[in-house]
Design an enzyme around this catalytic site. Structure first.
Site, PDB file in Angstrom:
ATOM      1  N   SER A  90       1.135  -1.213   0.130  1.00 23.14           N
ATOM      2  CA  SER A  90      -0.121   0.167   0.370  1.00 23.14           C
ATOM      3  C   SER A  90       0.796   1.582  -0.122  1.00 23.14           C
ATOM      4  CB  SER A  90      -0.877  -0.092   1.543  1.00 23.14           C
ATOM      5  OG  SER A  90      -1.902  -1.146   1.142  1.00 23.14           O
ATOM      6  N   HIS A 148       1.485   4.488   4.937  1.00 18.24           N
ATOM      7  CA  HIS A 148       0.450   5.069   3.227  1.00 18.24           C
ATOM      8  C   HIS A 148       1.549   6.520   3.551  1.00 18.24           C
ATOM      9  CE1 HIS A 148      -3.383   3.068   3.073  1.00 18.24           C
ATOM     10  NE2 HIS A 148      -2.353   2.613   2.875  1.00 18.24           N
TER      11      HIS A 148
END
Length: 194
Positions: A90, A148
């Protein structure tokens, strides 16, 4: 404490390869839905990022982003005492998204299930960073917010400064690679070298 940190950064405490678990986590996903969502975002932004960076530079940035975002995740988890697995996939995807949104802030985006609502890439990036910052500060466990953020910040930094600082200095090496490939195959090399 040093032993605990070393053990946490490696899957095998006797191993000296500290970066290999972080590199391999670039290809790890929590669930099938997680993988599908990441692959959809990567597919959506892949043509833009490859046209910006070229194939070789994209691969280098993507793999580096996985390691960097996983490292940021490790640091955040050690700081909060929550020792859970970190998945760099991610974070690497966030690097791609942030790089494209930084270079093309006025591009129009939409959510797959709500195509009637459009917004600019710059607004989307700000919203994602705000969401992940809140998630990290408030201890939400929905996503790996630290990974992230690490990926997004790396993507923004790379397309703003890193390309000139890192890739431009290696351009002669990439050109030599393309020339060698051209001689061996008899046709032009793929991907831009800029």
């Amino acid at each position: 404490t040093r032993r605990m940190m070393f053990t946490y950064f490696t899957s095998d405490p006797s191993s000296k390869a500290v970066c290999s678990p972080m590199l391999l986590s670039t290809f790890s996903h929590f669930s099938l839905f997680h993988m599908a969502a990441n692959m959809y975002v990567l597919w959506s932004f892949s043509s833009s990022i490859v046209s910006l960076l070229g194939c070789e530079q994209f691969m280098a940035v993507y793999l580096s982003a996985g390691v960097i975002s996983t490292f940021v995740s490790y640091i955040a988890k050690m700081a909060t005492g929550r020792f859970e697995p970190s998945l760099g996939a991610s974070g690497a995807i966030m690097t791609v998204l942030a790089a494209v949104c930084t270079k093309m802030p006025e591009a129009k985006l939409a959510i797959i299930f709500l195509p009637m609502f459009t917004f600019t890439a710059g607004s989307a990036l700000k919203a994602i960073i705000a969401f992940d910052t809140a998630g990290l500060a408030l201890g939400w466990r929905l996503f790996d917010h630290a990974a992230h953020l690490g990926g997004a910040l790396f993507g923004m930094w790379y397309v703003t400064y890193g390309h000139e600082l890192i890739w431009k200095n290696r351009e002669p090496l990439v050109k030599a690679w393309h020339e060698m490939r051209t001689k061996n195959t008899g046709k032009g090399g793929g991907g831009r070298s800029n």
